[in-house]
Scaffold this motif. Sequence first.
Motif, PDB file in Angstrom:
ATOM      1  N   ASP A 108       0.885  -1.170   0.000  1.00 33.52           N
ATOM      2  CA  ASP A 108       0.000   0.000   0.000  1.00 33.52           C
ATOM      3  C   ASP A 108       0.927   1.225   0.000  1.00 33.52           C
ATOM      4  O   ASP A 108       1.489   1.581   1.035  1.00 33.52           O
ATOM      5  CB  ASP A 108      -0.878  -0.056   1.260  1.00 33.52           C
ATOM      6  CG  ASP A 108      -1.747   1.168   1.430  1.00 33.52           C
ATOM      7  OD1 ASP A 108      -1.810   2.000   0.510  1.00 33.52           O
ATOM      8  OD2 ASP A 108      -2.366   1.278   2.513  1.00 33.52           O
ATOM      9  N   ASP A 110       0.931   4.443  -0.011  1.00 29.80           N
ATOM     10  CA  ASP A 110       0.845   5.603   0.898  1.00 29.80           C
ATOM     11  C   ASP A 110       0.407   5.209   2.308  1.00 29.80           C
ATOM     12  O   ASP A 110       0.133   6.092   3.127  1.00 29.80           O
ATOM     13  CB  ASP A 110      -0.082   6.679   0.325  1.00 29.80           C
ATOM     14  CG  ASP A 110      -1.496   6.157   0.101  1.00 29.80           C
ATOM     15  OD1 ASP A 110      -1.730   4.935   0.286  1.00 29.80           O
ATOM     16  OD2 ASP A 110      -2.370   6.959  -0.272  1.00 29.80           O
ATOM     17  N   SER A 112      -2.236   4.103   3.406  1.00 29.21           N
ATOM     18  CA  SER A 112      -3.554   4.676   3.722  1.00 29.21           C
ATOM     19  C   SER A 112      -4.440   3.661   4.436  1.00 29.21           C
ATOM     20  O   SER A 112      -5.367   4.031   5.150  1.00 29.21           O
ATOM     21  CB  SER A 112      -4.239   5.118   2.431  1.00 29.21           C
ATOM     22  OG  SER A 112      -4.443   3.994   1.577  1.00 29.21           O
ATOM     23  N   ASN A 121      -5.999   1.097  -4.595  1.00 26.81           N
ATOM     24  CA  ASN A 121      -5.573   1.713  -3.341  1.00 26.81           C
ATOM     25  C   ASN A 121      -4.371   0.953  -2.758  1.00 26.81           C
ATOM     26  O   ASN A 121      -3.520   1.538  -2.089  1.00 26.81           O
ATOM     27  CB  ASN A 121      -6.766   1.697  -2.376  1.00 26.81           C
ATOM     28  CG  ASN A 121      -6.397   2.039  -0.968  1.00 26.81           C
ATOM     29  OD1 ASN A 121      -5.498   2.842  -0.737  1.00 26.81           O
ATOM     30  ND2 ASN A 121      -7.070   1.438  -0.007  1.00 26.81           N
TER      31      ASN A 121
HETATM   32 CA   LIG Z   1      -3.263   3.404  -0.539  1.00 25.03          CA
END
Ligand SMILES: [Ca+2]
Length: 246
Positions: A108, A110, A112, A121
């Motif tokens: 992932d 970033d 998040s 994502n």
């Molecule tokens: Ca993400």
Amino acid sequence: MKLYVGFCIALISSVYAWADKATYVNQAPVIDGNADEAFWQQGPWYKIDKHILGELPSEQDFSGRYTLRWDKDFLYLLAEIQDDILFDAHPDPRERYWDDDCLEIFIDEDYSGGEHLQNDNAFAYHVGLDNQSVDIGPAHKDGSVNVRLLNEHIHSEWKRSAESPFIMTWELAIRVFDDTYSDSSHNKSVTLQEGKKLGFMLAYCDNDGSAEREHFMGSHEIKPVNGDKNLGYKDASVFGELTLVK
Ligand SMILES: [Ca+2]
Ligand SMILES: [Ca+2]
Ligand SMILES: [Ca+2]
Ligand SMILES: [Ca+2]
């Protein structure tokens, strides 16, 4: 009492707060399934010993550990896997890939967290024994499931040692893509920098000849939801923190 409660909270968060580190390398490893680059031996090593699905395997049936490196273009992963029987029943890399032996790399970009089953994502790359990488992407226009080959994201090579305990050395260079990734456009991978934090987890689907995988073991303890710990393929919130350090 306060001290005791504080101790319990610290203990619970230490169980679920995973913090891996990847160390910078000046020279990229040669991706050939040989760990003869000196830096690979320096660790730190992280174990793939957390139960997700199936029966708990013996050490000979499955055990594994990994270490991570990075430069501006790639995240590098070296996994040492012991698996008594290598099994790849489905020649099509997009068919029931989770029921063949495969290394599953969760990223992932970033950190998040959040749902990622049919979006970008986050990614759950299933790297098969044929070194091909697969993950589900945004659904096709007619709503059908989009099982994609993502071989341009990951260069993977492995070799098995010629002597007991017959360890597979699995060496990979991974391009990191952010959530703007799109199947239909030309994508540029993220330039990695010191201090960057990613969401990360590693797992291995072990099948030794059954109709379905026999064990699924991961690197990170997952808090079960309704008794289910097999959440990484759809929920990036169960990934741990990976920091890029020099
Ligand atoms: Ca993400
Ligand atoms: Ca190498
Ligand atoms: Ca096995
Ligand atoms: Ca196996």
